[in-house]
Design an enzyme around this catalytic site. Sequence first.
Site, PDB file in Angstrom:
ATOM      1  N   TYR A 156      47.558  -3.347 -48.476  1.00 40.76           N
ATOM      2  CA  TYR A 156      47.688  -1.985 -47.935  1.00 40.76           C
ATOM      3  C   TYR A 156      49.161  -1.605 -47.945  1.00 40.76           C
ATOM      4  CZ  TYR A 156      47.020   1.958 -44.673  1.00 40.76           C
ATOM      5  OH  TYR A 156      46.995   3.199 -44.088  1.00 40.76           O
ATOM      6  N   TYR A 166      49.198  -0.160 -37.130  1.00 40.57           N
ATOM      7  CA  TYR A 166      48.920  -1.262 -38.065  1.00 40.57           C
ATOM      8  C   TYR A 166      49.941  -2.376 -37.861  1.00 40.57           C
ATOM      9  CZ  TYR A 166      46.696  -3.138 -42.264  1.00 40.57           C
ATOM     10  OH  TYR A 166      45.970  -3.901 -43.151  1.00 40.57           O
TER      11      TYR A 166
END
Length: 270
Positions: A156, A166
Site C-alpha cells: 500500500y 494507517y
Amino acid sequence: MIENTNKIAVVFGVRNESSIAWDIAVKLQQSGCKIALSYVKDTKDEVLYLMERQGMDTSFAAEVDVRDETEINAFLQKVYQGLGPIDYLLHGVAFGSQQVMCYSLPGSQDPAPSYLDIPFEDLMDSFNISAYSLLRICRVAHPLFAKGASVLTLTYNASQRVFPGYAGMGINKAALENIMLYLASYFRESQVRINAISAGLVMTTSAGGINGVRKLRKLGKLTAPLGNVDAGDIGDAALYYFSALSKKVTGNIHFVDGGFNIMGVPYDGE
C-alpha cells in the site's frame, strides 16, 4: 483468458468474500489453476464455505499461523506432495492492531491512539505477520517451487506517504517492499520472480472498521484520474504476474490505484 491449466497456486490471506486475496484466488482458478488456501482459526468456516461454493478442493486448505514456520512447512509440503511443485504464491497477509494503526473506531468519541505511543511489542507482532512472513514463507517454499515460479505480495502507498489511521502499518509495508526487492535478487539463480501490487484503498472488512476510511474513498474518487479501485481490479492485475506474460518481470512495485499515487493534490475539475 490467461492459460494456467494444471498450475498450482497457493494463496495466503483470504479472510472472506471481500478479501483481495479471494478475488485473486477465484481468477487463478478460472484460469485453470489448482488452488490451495490458508486460513486462521476465526476465518476457517468462511474460507471453507467459499471454497466449497466455488468448487475448490478443500483438502488443500489448512490453518496456518504465518508466524510459525512449522505450520507453513506442513501446509506447503501437503500441497507439494498432493499436487506438485508450486507455480504461484500469493502473500496477502497483513495485521495491525488499533494501537499500531492509530485509528479510532467509527462512532467513537475517543481520540485515535498516538503514533508516539505505538507499543513496541504490538508493532513487532504486526511486522512479523505483515512483512517478515513473506521472507519466512519464501524460505520454506524455495525448494518446493516449480521452474519459473512467481510470488506476489500486496502492499500500500502508505509505505511512502503519510496516511493517518494507517500509521505503524506504513512501517510494515515499507519493510515488506524492501524484503520483496532483496528476495527478487536472491532468487536469481532459481529464476523465481517476485513482485508487489500496491493496491488502492479497497473496502475490505478490515478497512471498513477504520474511522475516516469512507472519507478517504471519497477523496480517492476525486483525486485518482481513473477513480477508486475494487478487489476485481487488483485480481486482474495479479493474473498478469501469475502467468508467463510476466516471465521477465521481478522486483516490481505495480500500482493499481486508479493513478492516486501520481497526484500531489486532489483534482478540482479546473
